[in-house]
Enzyme design. Structure first.
Site, mmCIF file in Angstrom:
data_model
loop_
_atom_site.group_PDB
_atom_site.id
_atom_site.type_symbol
_atom_site.label_atom_id
_atom_site.label_comp_id
_atom_site.label_asym_id
_atom_site.label_seq_id
_atom_site.Cartn_x
_atom_site.Cartn_y
_atom_site.Cartn_z
ATOM 1 N N SER A 1 3.674 8.258 1.061
ATOM 2 C CA SER A 1 4.029 9.005 2.286
ATOM 3 C C SER A 1 4.877 10.231 1.953
ATOM 4 C CB SER A 1 4.759 8.107 3.291
ATOM 5 O OG SER A 1 5.818 7.416 2.686
ATOM 6 N N HIS B 1 0.650 0.410 1.364
ATOM 7 C CA HIS B 1 1.925 1.126 1.539
ATOM 8 C C HIS B 1 2.605 0.560 2.802
ATOM 9 C CE1 HIS B 1 4.894 4.169 1.132
ATOM 10 N NE2 HIS B 1 4.243 5.237 1.565
HETATM 11 N N1 NMX Z 1 -0.721 -9.768 -4.835
HETATM 12 C C1 NMX Z 1 -1.852 -9.863 -5.589
HETATM 13 N N2 NMX Z 1 -2.156 -9.038 -6.582
HETATM 14 C C2 NMX Z 1 -1.297 -8.061 -6.857
HETATM 15 C C3 NMX Z 1 -0.089 -7.891 -6.144
HETATM 16 C C4 NMX Z 1 0.178 -8.779 -5.082
HETATM 17 N N3 NMX Z 1 1.246 -8.687 -4.307
HETATM 18 N N4 NMX Z 1 0.580 -6.815 -6.637
HETATM 19 C C5 NMX Z 1 -0.198 -6.327 -7.633
HETATM 20 N N5 NMX Z 1 -1.336 -7.082 -7.749
HETATM 21 C C6 NMX Z 1 -2.480 -6.828 -8.619
HETATM 22 C C7 NMX Z 1 -3.080 -5.472 -8.263
HETATM 23 O O1 NMX Z 1 -3.924 -5.580 -7.117
HETATM 24 C C8 NMX Z 1 -3.825 -5.135 -9.532
HETATM 25 O O2 NMX Z 1 -5.007 -5.892 -9.546
HETATM 26 P P1 NMX Z 1 -6.363 -5.276 -10.167
HETATM 27 O O3 NMX Z 1 -6.044 -5.049 -11.614
HETATM 28 O O4 NMX Z 1 -7.365 -6.343 -9.906
HETATM 29 O O5 NMX Z 1 -6.616 -4.010 -9.423
HETATM 30 C C9 NMX Z 1 -2.879 -5.706 -10.610
HETATM 31 O O6 NMX Z 1 -2.065 -6.695 -9.957
HETATM 32 C C10 NMX Z 1 -1.983 -4.662 -11.244
HETATM 33 O O7 NMX Z 1 -1.299 -3.967 -10.224
HETATM 34 P P2 NMX Z 1 0.168 -3.371 -10.490
HETATM 35 O O8 NMX Z 1 0.038 -2.342 -11.563
HETATM 36 O O9 NMX Z 1 1.150 -4.457 -10.698
HETATM 37 O O10 NMX Z 1 0.523 -2.720 -9.084
HETATM 38 P P3 NMX Z 1 0.205 -1.240 -8.563
HETATM 39 O O11 NMX Z 1 1.286 -0.358 -9.044
HETATM 40 O O12 NMX Z 1 -1.200 -0.853 -8.828
HETATM 41 O O13 NMX Z 1 0.321 -1.456 -6.988
HETATM 42 C C11 NMX Z 1 1.304 -2.336 -5.016
HETATM 43 C C12 NMX Z 1 1.561 -1.683 -6.369
HETATM 44 C C13 NMX Z 1 2.589 -2.345 -4.230
HETATM 45 C C14 NMX Z 1 0.262 -1.512 -4.272
HETATM 46 C C15 NMX Z 1 0.788 -3.768 -5.268
HETATM 47 O O14 NMX Z 1 1.806 -4.522 -5.904
HETATM 48 C C16 NMX Z 1 0.337 -4.460 -4.010
HETATM 49 O O15 NMX Z 1 -0.825 -4.291 -3.599
HETATM 50 N N6 NMX Z 1 1.249 -5.252 -3.335
HETATM 51 C C17 NMX Z 1 0.927 -5.866 -2.074
HETATM 52 C C18 NMX Z 1 0.959 -4.838 -0.957
HETATM 53 C C19 NMX Z 1 2.377 -4.379 -0.678
HETATM 54 O O16 NMX Z 1 3.288 -5.170 -0.573
HETATM 55 N N7 NMX Z 1 2.533 -3.073 -0.548
HETATM 56 C C20 NMX Z 1 3.821 -2.512 -0.103
HETATM 57 C C21 NMX Z 1 4.501 -1.642 -1.155
HETATM 58 C C22 NMX Z 1 5.838 -1.182 -0.651
HETATM 59 N N8 NMX Z 1 5.730 -0.183 0.399
HETATM 60 O O17 NMX Z 1 6.452 -0.217 1.341
HETATM 61 O O18 NMX Z 1 4.937 0.747 0.312
HETATM 62 C C1 MLT Z 2 8.217 3.124 -0.402
HETATM 63 O O1 MLT Z 2 9.270 2.850 0.179
HETATM 64 O O2 MLT Z 2 7.703 4.253 -0.294
HETATM 65 C C2 MLT Z 2 7.500 2.059 -1.138
HETATM 66 O O3 MLT Z 2 8.363 1.142 -1.736
HETATM 67 C C3 MLT Z 2 6.421 2.550 -2.057
HETATM 68 C C4 MLT Z 2 6.836 3.311 -3.271
HETATM 69 O O4 MLT Z 2 7.987 3.573 -3.557
HETATM 70 O O5 MLT Z 2 5.891 3.676 -4.024
#
Ligand code: NMX
Ligand code: MLT
Length: 435
Positions: A241, A271
């Site tokens: 964002s 996100h």
């Molecule tokens: N549950 C299941 N799998 C996960 C999770 C989770 N909570 N977090 C990461 N993974 C998987 C991810 O999908 C990826 O799988 P693949 O190789 O099959 O594509 C693998 O682990 C490696 O991902 P990472 O490098 O650890 O994480 P990345 O930096 O790509 O993504 C998020 C970060 C936050 C997008 C990811 O952890 C996620 O999807 N979390 C759940 C959604 C979430 O809580 N998002 C909110 C973030 C905070 N915000 O406010 O924005």
């Molecule tokens: C945020 O507050 O924007 C989330 O934790 C995602 C991020 O920092 O990439």
């Protein structure tokens, strides 16, 4: 206005620092880029500039160098409140100093003066189908405010580059003043009788948010609103964002266009939408087990989610490698105010169980909770049960950080953002050459 004066006083020094880096030291190498980073969402590439906040993977967010507990302790508070003025946080983000109580109140007073939302914005929202997601309504409402932009008006008149910051700050104050009214109207339009909220001049920004939602009688909700807005305000510049807002703003789009882009990024389930997804997941646990499950039941539930190909919302992070201090601050608030709440107990058990499950699965680089793992639980407790509105609350808060960044980007004269792309073939050739 105090923010204008304080910024004007900093301009020369900050511009000189920026100029020295961009002219005298432009060739100094700070980072190198790997193939993995190019194909992996640019993770970790050091390529953005902001003084407003910084996320340390092992520690979490610092706003202008201060941790969340430090910010909450140092900022001035309204009489009898547990949490600080949001106006004080905005001052800190923009100016880089802890304000006095008078300075925080001056920002709050400025917001009140600017909080009127033109009638056509409400009409625009009413014209959309009732099942439109609140984030779509919110983004459209922000975009519909664009004709009010002081920056766009002055740009058309031919303003000089070193003057950009001033109308940018005007727009930032106007936008952040109006967002709580717009957001709470969306809530009433979607879920209640559609009344237009009106700010109470006696209340501060956080308490007004509680008042306009109709939750002013919920003791503690005004403090939760202040806490929520402060901790969600900024998370350095690489998050989707903030980055979308910055990118759009770098074209000299005004803040309404730019923040609308940021909101569209916040609306994704990886996100900001994760806060509603997480609440849904926790409610699913509660429903399946008729309350707090056993540890073994919860483990199985988490595994079932993973095995169905879904992520566990609220866990993992692109940068953080420890529990998010924004999670910790909200859990602390929940345990201090309503420790016996079933969802809080489930969220606490999830914190115990899910990191272990994610470690066993071995995919997520960070198995710890992020801000979204608990935020919906607190809103739900106070009666805000319509979880599709949660990302809108995140958006109201995120506006504080991204607009502070927007103003400073214009003040420093940051250029249009334009990274370089390569083709798959070019990358394959680069790999072949190394091999
Ligand atoms: N549950 C299941 N799998 C996960 C999770 C989770 N909570 N977090 C990461 N993974 C998987 C991810 O999908 C990826 O799988 P693949 O190789 O099959 O594509 C693998 O682990 C490696 O991902 P990472 O490098 O650890 O994480 P990345 O930096 O790509 O993504 C998020 C970060 C936050 C997008 C990811 O952890 C996620 O999807 N979390 C759940 C959604 C979430 O809580 N998002 C909110 C973030 C905070 N915000 O406010 O924005
Ligand atoms: C945020 O507050 O924007 C989330 O934790 C995602 C991020 O920092 O990439």
């Amino acid at each position: 206005m105090i923010l204008h004066e304080k910024m004007a006083a900093q301009l020369q020094t900050e511009r000189e620092r920026y100029r020295a880096l961009s002219k005298d030291f432009a060739d100094v190498v700070v980072d190198k880029v790997s193939v993995g980073q190019i194909v992996g969402g640019m993770r970790g590439i050091k390529s953005l500039l902001t003084d407003i906040s910084f996320v340390d993977p092992a520690e979490g967010i610092r706003f202008r160098g201060m941790t969340i507990p430090e910010v909450l302790a140092a900022l001035p508070k309204p009489d009898g409140a547990e949490m600080p003025y949001v106006g004080g946080l905005f001052y800190l983000l923009l100016i880089g100093e802890i304000p006095t109580i008078q300075q925080a109140q001056a920002v709050e007073a400025e917001w009140k003066k600017r909080s009127d939302v033109p009638g056509y914005v409400f009409d625009t929202l009413r014209a959309l189908p009732r099942d439109t997601h609140p984030m779509t309504l919110f983004s459209l409402a922000v975009q519909s405010l664009q004709p009010q932009s002081e920056f766009a008006r002055r740009y058309k008149e031919g303003m000089q580059k070193d003057g950009y910051w001033e109308p940018a700050l005007e727009d930032a104050l106007n936008l952040t003043a109006k967002l709580p009214v717009v957001a709470t109207y969306i809530y009433h339009l979607k879920y209640k009788q559609g009344k237009k909220p009106k700010i109470d001049p006696k209340l501060d920004y956080g308490a007004n948010f509680a008042h306009m939602l109709g939750l002013e009688d919920q003791i503690g909700y005004a403090d939760l609103s202040r806490l929520y807005m402060i901790i969600h305000s900024d998370h350095e510049s690489g998050n989707a964002s903030a980055h979308a807002t910055h990118l759009a703003g770098s074209t000299l789009s005004d803040i309404y266009y730019a923040f609308s882009a940021g909101l569209n990024a916040l609306a994704g389930p990886l996100h900001g939408l994760a806060n509603q997804e997480c609440l849904v997941w926790l409610l699913g646990v509660q429903k399946q087990f008729g309350g707090v499950p056993t540890v073994e039941q919860l483990r199985q539930y988490a595994w079932d989610t993973l095995e169905s190909g879904k992520v566990i919302p609220g866990y993992g992070h692109d940068v953080l490698r420890v529990p998010d201090p924004r999670f910790t601050a909200q859990m602390k608030f929940a345990k201090a105010h309503f420790p016996k709440d079933t969802l809080v107990q489930i969220a606490d058990m999830v914190f115990e169980v899910v990191p272990q499950v994610l470690k066993e699965q071995g995919k997520a680089k960070n198995p710890a909770p992020n801000v979204d793992a608990i935020s919906g639980t607190l809103q739900y407790y106070y009666g805000l049960k319509e979880f599709e509105i949660y990302t809108v609350l995140f958006g109201v808060s995120r506006a504080l950080g991204v607009s502070a960044n927007y103003v400073w980007a214009r003040a420093l004269g940051q250029p249009i953002e334009r990274p370089k792309s390569l083709t798959l073939k070019m990358l394959e050739e680069a790999v072949k050459n190394v091999a």
